[in-house]
Enzyme design. Structure first.
Site, PDB file in Angstrom:
ATOM      1  N   ASP A  49      -4.892  -7.438   2.446  1.00 43.84           N
ATOM      2  CA  ASP A  49      -5.209  -6.028   2.662  1.00 43.84           C
ATOM      3  C   ASP A  49      -4.150  -5.377   3.550  1.00 43.84           C
ATOM      4  O   ASP A  49      -3.718  -4.247   3.298  1.00 43.84           O
ATOM      5  CB  ASP A  49      -6.593  -5.925   3.301  1.00 43.84           C
ATOM      6  CG  ASP A  49      -6.967  -4.498   3.628  1.00 43.84           C
ATOM      7  OD1 ASP A  49      -7.007  -3.656   2.713  1.00 43.84           O
ATOM      8  OD2 ASP A  49      -7.228  -4.218   4.827  1.00 43.84           O
ATOM      9  N   GLU A 121      -6.505  -8.799  -3.372  1.00 41.06           N
ATOM     10  CA  GLU A 121      -5.893  -8.804  -2.042  1.00 41.06           C
ATOM     11  C   GLU A 121      -5.499 -10.224  -1.639  1.00 41.06           C
ATOM     12  O   GLU A 121      -4.448 -10.434  -1.012  1.00 41.06           O
ATOM     13  CB  GLU A 121      -6.870  -8.204  -1.029  1.00 41.06           C
ATOM     14  CG  GLU A 121      -7.086  -6.712  -1.221  1.00 41.06           C
ATOM     15  CD  GLU A 121      -8.190  -6.152  -0.345  1.00 41.06           C
ATOM     16  OE1 GLU A 121      -8.257  -4.924  -0.198  1.00 41.06           O
ATOM     17  OE2 GLU A 121      -9.005  -6.951   0.183  1.00 41.06           O
TER      18      GLU A 121
END
Length: 229
Positions: A49, A121
């Site tokens: 992320d 992610e």
């Protein structure tokens, strides 16, 4: 470690051959499948992320050197949000490579938006740890592609934009009504109608109420835009 056929195929789709194949295995391992000898992808998700955020911030600054922070922030949010990550995951068929426990598999885990977004992610983090920032950046820019350049001038979420449209014209906020629901209990599909106080409305269907509401709001905004042109 020898990669399975599904992970070899995933490598091809993302354009990266892992020197440390255990990283990609961990990236696609959901917590329902983890155990003493197999880590899940949650820690990688956390890292990925942040890597995605830095890449997108750099890309947006490069794409529009005159944009103020007030415009860059909503564009950034649109590109890194879970829904966009899940969209990219579907683009590379990441669901086919996920390692899921039986219960998660039976409940349609390979199609779940949050699960796909998290795994995307995690894959980003795996590439970053395997080959460094430049390799992760190259993959992200390749997979996100034109999204970076076509992200709307104001990328506030559609529900917010529709509400502001109504308020600017002295109308009450739009309402959202579930008009249909189909599919099994573990993977429902919702149809939502967005309606303005003057009766104008639009419908959309998605795998979650939130996504269907956003899609209905976007459809109504498009209709209003077409009517004004």
């Amino acid at each position: 470690m020898k990669l399975s056929a599904d992970l070899k195929a995933l490598q091809t789709r993302i354009g990266h051959d892992f020197k440390r194949p255990e990283l990609v295995l961990r990236a696609v391992t959901h917590s329902s499948m983890s155990g003493p000898n197999r880590d899940d992808n949650q820690r990688l998700e956390f890292l990925g992320d942040r890597v995605l955020g830095l890449v997108m911030a750099e890309a947006l600054l490069a794409a529009d050197r005159a944009a103020a922070e007030g415009l860059l922030a909503p564009r950034f949010n649109a590109l890194v949000r879970k829904e966009t990550c899940a969209e990219v995951a579907r683009q590379i068929d990441l669901g086919a490579a996920l390692k899921l426990g039986r219960s998660e598999m039976l409940s349609g885990g390979r199609r779940k938006e949050a699960l796909l977004g998290d795994a995307m992610e995690a894959v980003i983090a795996a590439v970053y740890l395997d080959a460094g920032f430049d390799a992760a950046k190259a993959m992200i820019l390749r997979l996100w592609g034109e999204r970076i350049h076509t992200v709307e001038e104001d990328s506030r979420d559609a529900k917010t934009a529709l509400q502001e449209w109504a308020q600017a014209r002295g109308q009450q906020p739009p309402s959202y009504t579930e008009t249909a629901r189909s599919g099994p209990d573990h993977a429902p599909v919702f149809t939502i109608r967005a309606t303005l106080a003057d009766g104008q409305h639009a419908e959309a269907t998605a795998g979650s109420k939130r996504a269907a509401e956003q899609a209905a709001a976007r459809a109504l905004l498009d209709r209003l835009s077409d009517g004004a042109s």
